[in-house]
Enzyme design. Structure first.
Site, PDB file in Angstrom:
ATOM      1  N   ASP A  22       0.830  -1.202   0.000  1.00 57.50           N
ATOM      2  CA  ASP A  22       0.000   0.000   0.000  1.00 57.50           C
ATOM      3  C   ASP A  22       0.868   1.257   0.000  1.00 57.50           C
ATOM      4  O   ASP A  22       1.699   1.444   0.891  1.00 57.50           O
ATOM      5  CB  ASP A  22      -0.900  -0.043   1.241  1.00 57.50           C
TER       6      ASP A  22
ATOM      7  N   ASP B 123     -10.263   4.113  -1.598  1.00 58.56           N
ATOM      8  CA  ASP B 123     -10.993   3.138  -0.783  1.00 58.56           C
ATOM      9  C   ASP B 123     -12.502   3.227  -1.017  1.00 58.56           C
ATOM     10  O   ASP B 123     -13.065   4.311  -1.158  1.00 58.56           O
ATOM     11  CB  ASP B 123     -10.725   3.381   0.698  1.00 58.56           C
TER      12      ASP B 123
ATOM     13  N   GLY C  76      -4.673   3.751  -8.328  1.00 65.87           N
ATOM     14  CA  GLY C  76      -4.862   4.074  -9.736  1.00 65.87           C
ATOM     15  C   GLY C  76      -4.018   5.214 -10.253  1.00 65.87           C
ATOM     16  O   GLY C  76      -4.226   5.689 -11.380  1.00 65.87           O
TER      17      GLY C  76
END
Length: 742
Positions: free
Chosen positions: A493, A557, A536
């Site tokens: 992440d 999210d 993205g």
């Protein structure tokens, strides 16, 4: 905290948002700045050179795309004394800020009125409380309120990663009324053999005062536009008291329950409309059914662990013809283990039998360089437990996956998201788990013994989104540790890596950390699915595969609202060329069941119609399917969504194609996915707010010849050789059909 200040949070478990009272003031805009200075809380501070920003939208969309850290909002508002005079109760002024990511400290005219979460420089360190609603109140008699004058609501925010700021709601200011203490909570729901449904509803008083009034509920058939029942009941609730109602209604699509509570002294009310859950999928047969995908990708010499997904009455016995050398089968549990020495395609004929029957299905094991030949399926801890995740909660979720039969349908990854890391590394730099995870290797063994896979989470930065240790400078060391723990899946992440790169947002800089971890994962002697989570940026769908990514997040999210589902799910249409076996566009986790991001678990705010749309669309998109809810608290409706083998097969199709949006007009979208067997799966989505009819002409989709058409949710054939179909589709709902060619 001054004694005249009250801070509280009200949770409405079945309401979509907090409703304002009749007289309220919207808090639409604020002055905004990044950074942190203590004087910014003061009423007299001069903020005229600050940027004007919307309060209901993340700051990333308003000129701060890559910023994480401290920021301040200052909301200037004149509070008229008429608010107090017109209020029936007149007890407290409410300041509602919607959601804040991740921690906040809120002041009114320089006095603190509430704090949720903790900042990095607080004693005990950073604590994210992102999903909690910020709903603060101040005594109406407090001198901190400047009636008929300008007031300043100053909000200090800390964002640890992802989106930041005050968002996902419309902030406002009003006077509390007694009805604001009333909360409806949908409790147990039972689908009865009689064709009826029994809903247990709790009516709660959240205030320390008695509330008297009347509950009025109606049962409506929205599809047939009929009122079926109308009931009035007087209800008095003492301080913090709850009372339970049992409401029975027909089991079918389109039943809506409307609840109203009217408070006696003021005549004010609170209402909510619940779309009643309904089950479309018939009960699975007791005879065995093998629900596996047709293909499995592994690498030569790496350990293989595969639990054959089979539904049916237990016990089930397993056998395999043409089992490759190096593999063995546990005939009672249906777990294949071992390794294969050489690249190639190996076709296995799997047989499952119980006392009622038997079933056979072929499985191709493709040994080569490509993993995740179909999208990963499993569970992730974040949307449920957030940073409160622990080994016991993970084990409980794994047990539930087995006991509730989800593993029988191919759900097999158990992924630990953020919050597992210790505060510091070992002396040699090795990553360690915190006290909630006393034995990570043992946890991996526990999952593997049940044929389940073990997933973990990290960040290429110094810190994760939750403020825990990231992998920066220790990437190779961490990859080795993951291998030693038996990790099968890594979610990587972006989070604090944005602090490392500063203002350099070039593609090469964005790719660098993922390329680095890719190289270290390649060196490990086990198959580790690589999940690239960077929202993205720089069109990751175009290059994620070159990072050996098996899935890549295409979006920020997701949250359990229609707005979030719509904006994310239906925005995936241009990404279809980039989905393929081994690499998948990832629109984020599933938001069905009970979710909460660490606390305040609540039933998904998506209506049942929207939940059918959610699962249907994700399967059409060939999206990774990661359950995000409390696995120990799955009701029959949610299990129905997750255990329809014909719908899951759409996602797990070996061709690996993503559906394309073919029609978009008049509040309807039609998406079409071409399957490996030559058939087409079609999703017809009603994006409008009421039931509506839709006529589908198959020739408009380039489908000229059909043999038969099947309703996948109901698992029944609806016609042969048809060219046109007419549907009535609920609001935000779907019809999912499969069209077989001649």
């Amino acid at each position: 905290m001054a004694k005249f200040i009250i801070a509280f949070i009200i949770t409405f478990n079945i309401t979509a948002c907090l409703a304002q009272n009749a007289d309220y003031i919207r808090l639409d805009t604020a002055r905004f700045i990044t950074g942190d200075q203590p004087e910014w809380k003061n009423r007299v501070f001069n903020d005229h050179d600050w940027k004007i920003i919307k309060t209901g939208e993340v700051w990333q969309n308003q000129g701060f795309p890559d910023y994480h850290g401290y920021a301040w909002y200052r909301i200037h508002v004149r509070i008229p004394s008429s608010l107090k005079k017109q209020a029936v109760w007149g007890d407290s002024l409410r300041i509602y800020l919607a959601h804040v990511n991740d921690a906040d400290e809120t002041y009114l005219n320089g006095e603190i009125i509430g704090k949720t979460g903790a900042f990095p420089d607080d004693k005990g360190g950073y604590v994210s409380k992102w999903p909690a609603i910020r709903n603060y109140a101040v005594s109406a008699n407090s001198s901190v309120i400047k009636w008929d004058e300008d007031n300043v609501i100053a909000v200090k925010v800390y964002d640890g990663g992802g989106t930041g700021g005050i968002f996902m709601g419309e902030p406002f200011l009003d006077m509390l009324e007694k009805t604001d203490g009333i909360a409806f909570e949908a409790k147990e729901i039972m689908f009865l053999p009689s064709g009826k449904v029994l809903r247990k509803l709790s009516l709660q008083n959240k205030f320390n005062t008695t509330i008297r009034g009347t509950i009025h509920y109606t049962i409506n058939d929205a599809a047939g536009k009929k009122r079926l029942r109308d009931v009035n009941l007087p209800v008095a609730l003492g301080p913090f008291e709850s009372k339970e109602l049992a409401i029975e209604f027909p089991h079918r699509e389109g039943i809506e329950l409307v609840y109203n509570y009217t408070e006696q002294s003021s005549g004010k009310g609170k209402s909510y409309t619940e779309i009643a859950p309904y089950i479309l999928t018939p009960r699975a047969p007791l005879t065995p059914v093998i629900n596996s995908a047709a293909v499995l990708g592994v690498k030569a010499l790496h350990p293989i662990l595969y639990r054959i997904p089979v539904s049916g009455s237990k016990p089930i016995n397993f056998s395999i013809k043409q089992l490759p050398e190096g593999l063995s089968l546990d005939e009672k549990n249906g777990i294949i283990s071992g390794s294969i020495q050489a690249n190639g395609t190996y076709t296995l004929l799997i047989k499952a039998s119980n006392s009622l029957g038997k079933y056979e299905k072929s499985l191709e094991i493709k040994v080569g360089d490509t993993l995740a030949l179909t999208p990963p399926m499993g569970w992730n801890s974040w949307n449920c437990w957030g940073l409160s995740v622990s080994a016991e909660k993970v084990k409980s979720s794994a047990d539930a996956m087995i006991q509730k039969g989800l593993a029988d349908y191919g759900w097999n990854y158990i992924n630990v998201d953020d919050g597992w890391q210790a505060t510091g590394r070992a002396g040699d730099g090795e990553i360690k788990a915190n006290e909630k995870f006393p034995d990570m290797g043992g946890l991996g063994d526990y999952l593997h013994q049940q044929g389940l896979k073990f997933g973990i989470y990290s960040s290429p930065g110094t810190k994760t989104c939750g403020g825990f240790l990231g992998s920066l400078g220790h990437e190779g060391q961490d990859a080795v540790t993951y291998n030693q723990w038996g990790v099968d899946y890594l979610k990587y992440d972006l989070c604090s890596y944005t602090d490392v790169i500063g203002n350099d947002t070039s593609l090469s800089v964005q790719q660098k950390p993922y390329m680095l971890m890719r190289n270290y994962l390649e060196k490990q002697p086990r198959d580790i699915i690589y999940s690239i989570c960077q929202y993205g940026i720089h069109d990751v769908w175009k290059w994620g595969s070159s990072m050996n990514g098996n899935l890549w997040r295409t979006t920020e999210d997701i949250t359990d609202t229609w707005e979030s589902l719509y904006s994310i799910g239906f925005a995936q249409s241009n990404f279809y060329p980039y989905a393929h076996p081994g690499g998948w566009n990832d629109p984020d986790m599933l938001i069905v069941g009970k979710v909460g991001w660490g606390e305040n678990l609540h039933a998904s705010r998506l209506t049942p119609y929207e939940q059918y749309t959610h699962i249907s669309l994700w399967c059409l998109l060939s999206a990774p399917l990661l359950i995000g809810c409390d696995m120990s608290n799955l009701d029959e409706f949610t299990l129905n969504l997750l255990k329809n083998n014909e719908v899951i097969a759409v996602d797990q199709d070996a061709a690996g194609k993503q559906a394309q949006k073919m029609i978009d007009k008049y509040n309807f979208q039609v998406w079409v996915k071409q399957m490996a067997d030559g058939s087409h799966v079609i999703g017809i989505f009603n994006l409008g707010s009421s039931y509506a009819g839709y006529t589908l002409k198959l020739t408009d989709l380039g489908i000229n010849e059909t043999a038969s058409i099947r309703d996948l949710w109901a698992q029944k054939n609806i016609g042969n050789h048809l060219r046109q179909l007419i549907f009535q589709i609920p609001p935000h709902g779907v019809r999912l059909i499969k069209v077989f060619a001649n």
